[in-house]
Design an enzyme around this catalytic site. Structure first.
Site, PDB file in Angstrom:
ATOM      1  N   SER A 218     -38.037  25.123  -0.502  1.00 13.60           N
ATOM      2  CA  SER A 218     -36.603  25.336  -1.777  1.00 13.60           C
ATOM      3  C   SER A 218     -35.734  24.523  -2.192  1.00 13.60           C
ATOM      4  CB  SER A 218     -36.074  26.634  -1.222  1.00 13.60           C
ATOM      5  OG  SER A 218     -34.491  26.752  -2.359  1.00 13.60           O
TER       6      SER A 218
ATOM      7  N   TYR B   3     -29.947  29.375   4.937  1.00 14.30           N
ATOM      8  CA  TYR B   3     -31.126  29.494   4.215  1.00 14.30           C
ATOM      9  C   TYR B   3     -30.983  28.303   3.754  1.00 14.30           C
ATOM     10  CZ  TYR B   3     -34.817  30.142   0.580  1.00 14.30           C
ATOM     11  OH  TYR B   3     -35.828  30.031  -0.495  1.00 14.30           O
TER      12      TYR B   3
END
Length: 171
Positions: A71, A84
């Site tokens: 990401s 995350y």
């Protein structure tokens, strides 16, 4: 699953696409060690287990490619996204390290970074509008976005079906 895929491929497994993940948003102070273990179990160790499972097959056939979905948050962390960001940064580090370790065996590894995409990762919330279309072409953004269109795209109204991969700009 790997065994079934290899059998289906006539003994070959050319590509592993590690795409499992979850966002795990929240305040660091409110997250327990158990939350962190869950985040790493899914976003990091899931890919580790997949890689370990395909390496014997790819080594036996003399080649293969592993794509790990990370990401942009691995490069540009945001508040309330500590777990995350950490899990995706760890996965990117693993991918880059294995790229060099497995290069001589003709096994390639790629970290792919999709653009902000409306998926189930947002749960029942809408993606923030300012994040819906990242400014990948800003002069200070260190990556170039390459889009791969889904074969299911019929017209530009289906543009959400593209996949963006970020490639680091040459300095």
């Amino acid at each position: 699953m790997i065994r079934q895929a290899t059998e289906f491929g006539g003994g070959r497994l050319d590509l592993l696409f590690n795409n499992a993940g979850a966002g795990f948003a929240g305040d660091f102070d409110q997250q327990t060690n158990e939350h962190w273990e869950k985040a790493f179990a899914l976003n990091f160790y899931g890919a580790v287990y997949g890689i370990r499972a395909v390496l014997p097959v790819m080594r036996a056939q003399g080649e293969g490619h592993i794509v790990d979905i990370i990401s942009g948050i691995a490069f540009y962390p945001m508040a309330h996204q500590t777990m995350y960001a950490a899990t995706k940064a760890a996965l990117n580090g693993l991918t880059l390290t294995l790229r060099y370790a497995l290069w001589a065996e003709n096994i390639r590894l790629t970290s792919a970074t999709p653009g902000m995409t409306v998926t189930a990762i947002w749960g029942d919330r809408d993606a923030p509008p300012e994040l819906s279309i990242p400014n990948f072409f800003h002069k200070d953004f260190p990556y170039v976005s390459v889009s791969f269109l889904s074969p299911k795209i019929q017209d530009f109204s289906d543009c959400h079906k593209t996949q963006n991969v970020l490639i680091r700009k040459s300095l």
